[in-house]
Design a protein around this motif. Structure first.
Motif, PDB file in Angstrom:
ATOM      1  N   ILE A   1      30.254 -89.107  21.916  1.00 30.18           N
ATOM      2  CA  ILE A   1      30.974 -88.011  22.566  1.00 30.18           C
ATOM      3  C   ILE A   1      31.269 -88.345  24.021  1.00 30.18           C
ATOM      4  CG2 ILE A   1      30.822 -85.587  23.269  1.00 30.18           C
ATOM      5  CD1 ILE A   1      29.061 -85.170  20.710  1.00 30.18           C
TER       6      ILE A   1
ATOM      7  N   ALA B   1      41.851 -83.785  26.341  1.00 25.26           N
ATOM      8  CA  ALA B   1      40.820 -83.341  25.387  1.00 25.26           C
ATOM      9  C   ALA B   1      39.563 -82.953  26.157  1.00 25.26           C
ATOM     10  CB  ALA B   1      40.493 -84.450  24.393  1.00 25.26           C
ATOM     11  N   LYS B   2      39.037 -81.760  25.853  1.00 17.96           N
ATOM     12  CA  LYS B   2      37.833 -81.270  26.525  1.00 17.96           C
ATOM     13  C   LYS B   2      36.909 -80.646  25.487  1.00 17.96           C
ATOM     14  CE  LYS B   2      37.569 -77.338  28.982  1.00 17.96           C
ATOM     15  NZ  LYS B   2      37.868 -76.374  30.035  1.00 17.96           N
ATOM     16  N   VAL B   3      35.693 -81.210  25.358  1.00 17.43           N
ATOM     17  CA  VAL B   3      34.713 -80.664  24.423  1.00 17.43           C
ATOM     18  C   VAL B   3      34.220 -79.335  24.975  1.00 17.43           C
ATOM     19  CG1 VAL B   3      32.455 -81.017  23.343  1.00 17.43           C
ATOM     20  CG2 VAL B   3      33.997 -82.962  23.641  1.00 17.43           C
TER      21      VAL B   3
ATOM     22  N   LEU C   1      32.034 -80.388  16.486  1.00 17.05           N
ATOM     23  CA  LEU C   1      32.592 -80.314  17.838  1.00 17.05           C
ATOM     24  C   LEU C   1      33.800 -79.394  17.835  1.00 17.05           C
ATOM     25  CD1 LEU C   1      32.834 -84.084  18.858  1.00 17.05           C
ATOM     26  CD2 LEU C   1      30.973 -82.495  19.357  1.00 17.05           C
ATOM     27  N   GLU C   2      33.905 -78.565  18.856  1.00 19.22           N
ATOM     28  CA  GLU C   2      35.137 -77.844  19.133  1.00 19.22           C
ATOM     29  C   GLU C   2      35.716 -78.485  20.385  1.00 19.22           C
ATOM     30  OE1 GLU C   2      35.325 -73.306  17.693  1.00 19.22           O
ATOM     31  OE2 GLU C   2      34.053 -73.680  19.427  1.00 19.22           O
ATOM     32  N   VAL C   3      36.947 -78.934  20.272  1.00 14.89           N
ATOM     33  CA  VAL C   3      37.585 -79.658  21.363  1.00 14.89           C
ATOM     34  C   VAL C   3      38.901 -78.975  21.699  1.00 14.89           C
ATOM     35  CG1 VAL C   3      38.420 -81.910  22.141  1.00 14.89           C
ATOM     36  CG2 VAL C   3      36.543 -81.795  20.486  1.00 14.89           C
ATOM     37  N   GLU C   4      39.060 -78.615  22.960  1.00 14.44           N
ATOM     38  CA  GLU C   4      40.338 -78.071  23.438  1.00 14.44           C
ATOM     39  C   GLU C   4      41.261 -79.258  23.675  1.00 14.44           C
ATOM     40  OE1 GLU C   4      41.758 -75.962  27.492  1.00 14.44           O
ATOM     41  OE2 GLU C   4      40.010 -75.040  26.506  1.00 14.44           O
ATOM     42  N   VAL C   5      42.442 -79.222  23.068  1.00 13.84           N
ATOM     43  CA  VAL C   5      43.391 -80.323  23.176  1.00 13.84           C
ATOM     44  C   VAL C   5      44.764 -79.799  23.593  1.00 13.84           C
ATOM     45  CG1 VAL C   5      42.193 -81.793  21.503  1.00 13.84           C
ATOM     46  CG2 VAL C   5      43.954 -80.221  20.699  1.00 13.84           C
TER      47      VAL C   5
ATOM     48  N   TYR D   1      41.630 -88.570  20.272  1.00  6.47           N
ATOM     49  CA  TYR D   1      40.215 -88.278  20.517  1.00  6.47           C
ATOM     50  C   TYR D   1      39.384 -88.674  19.301  1.00  6.47           C
ATOM     51  CZ  TYR D   1      35.977 -86.003  22.047  1.00  6.47           C
ATOM     52  OH  TYR D   1      34.675 -85.764  22.416  1.00  6.47           O
TER      53      TYR D   1
END
Length: 86
Positions: free
Chosen positions: A15, A23-25, A39-43, A52
């Motif tokens: 990670i 991309a931000k976890v 994982l939840e990732v803001e993309v 990612y």
């Protein structure tokens, strides 16, 4: 109740090393009993989610991480990624 121990360093290393612009976890959920990670990732787009995912799997020779869902929530695009604890 039994507790399952695992070495989470490989998961966290994957990670941390997956640095992709856009991309931000935002969430990490570890299920040590079933040896799974979510994982939840803001993309910023589907291409970023794909990049990612490739970064997570880089150097492993196998696909430990898979993209389960890509959706827009309140104007924010979120990727749900599942991984296996090795």
């Amino acid at each position: 109740m039994s507790m399952s121990a695992f070495d989470g360093s490989g998961v966290l290393r994957s990670i941390e090393s997956a640095q992709v612009a856009g991309a931000k976890v935002v969430s990490i959920e570890i299920d040590s009993v079933n040896e799974r990670v979510e994982l939840e990732v803001e993309v910023t787009g589907a291409d970023v989610a794909s990049n990612y995912l490739q970064a997570l799997n880089a150097g492993t020779g196998r696909s430990d991480w898979t993209l389960s869902r890509l959706q827009i929530q309140g104007g924010t695009e979120m990727a749900l990624i599942h991984g296996r604890i090795q």
